[in-house]
Enzyme design. Structure first.
Site, PDB file in Angstrom:
ATOM      1  N   HIS A   1      -7.749   6.761   4.203  1.00  0.00           N
ATOM      2  CA  HIS A   1      -6.338   6.824   3.810  1.00  0.00           C
ATOM      3  C   HIS A   1      -5.559   5.629   4.380  1.00  0.00           C
ATOM      4  CE1 HIS A   1      -2.559   8.977   2.789  1.00  0.00           C
ATOM      5  NE2 HIS A   1      -2.101   8.339   3.863  1.00  0.00           N
ATOM      6  N   GLU A   2      -5.691   5.400   5.677  1.00  0.00           N
ATOM      7  CA  GLU A   2      -4.953   4.289   6.297  1.00  0.00           C
ATOM      8  C   GLU A   2      -5.448   2.941   5.786  1.00  0.00           C
ATOM      9  OE1 GLU A   2      -2.200   4.918   7.677  1.00  0.00           O
ATOM     10  OE2 GLU A   2      -2.563   7.064   7.887  1.00  0.00           O
TER      11      GLU A   2
END
Length: 155
Positions: free
Chosen positions: A109-110
């Protein structure tokens, strides 16, 4: 073609398969004590990410063994600064029997943010915003078709 990513994690964490990226896994002792807000007992995510970005040349996600927060939010599982090519994932709330699965999802996600992706409305997409562990556990470790197309266009 999978985009490149560096993951820097404390000893004993990883290496893990992060299926959406070609990952170089590094062991790193990450000092976060000076970023702990005493009144909250949490790590100030934006200040830590800014400090970690010194010398970063390629997209890098740091795995940090503390509880992170950002002003205005009770906590964050992670925080990315795309302009700095640096992100952090905070492990304190990810711990438990699904720790490695959750960690892979939050790293992905990051990293997606580092490559210019925003949050996705699809609750199964790894780019969907997680407001709780239930959200993290529900989403997959993969980009949906729309996010994958956007990612590939950015390369």
């Amino acid at each position: 073609m999978r985009p490149r990513l560096v993951v820097a994690a404390p000893p004993g964490v990883g290496p893990l398969l992060v299926p959406e990226f070609e990952v170089e896994w590094r062991t790193a002792e990450i000092s976060f004590i000076e970023f702990i807000e005493p009144a909250r007992g949490q790590c100030r995510a934006d200040k830590l990410v800014a400090a970690l970005s010194s010398g970063v040349r390629e997209p890098t996600v740091y795995v940090v063994d503390c509880d992170g927060y950002y002003p205005g939010l009770n906590f964050v599982f992670g925080l990315a600064a795309p302009a700095l090519k640096t992100a952090a994932v905070f492990t304190a709330r990810l711990r438990g029997p699904r720790f490695e699965e959750r960690l892979v999802k939050e790293i992905t996600h990051e990293a997606g943010h580092l490559y210019g992706l925003g949050h996705c409305q699809n609750p199964r997409c790894v780019m969907h915003f997680s407001n709780s562990l239930l959200d993290t556990d529900y989403k997959s470790p993969y980009f949906c078709d729309n996010c994958r197309r956007r990612l590939l266009r950015s390369l």
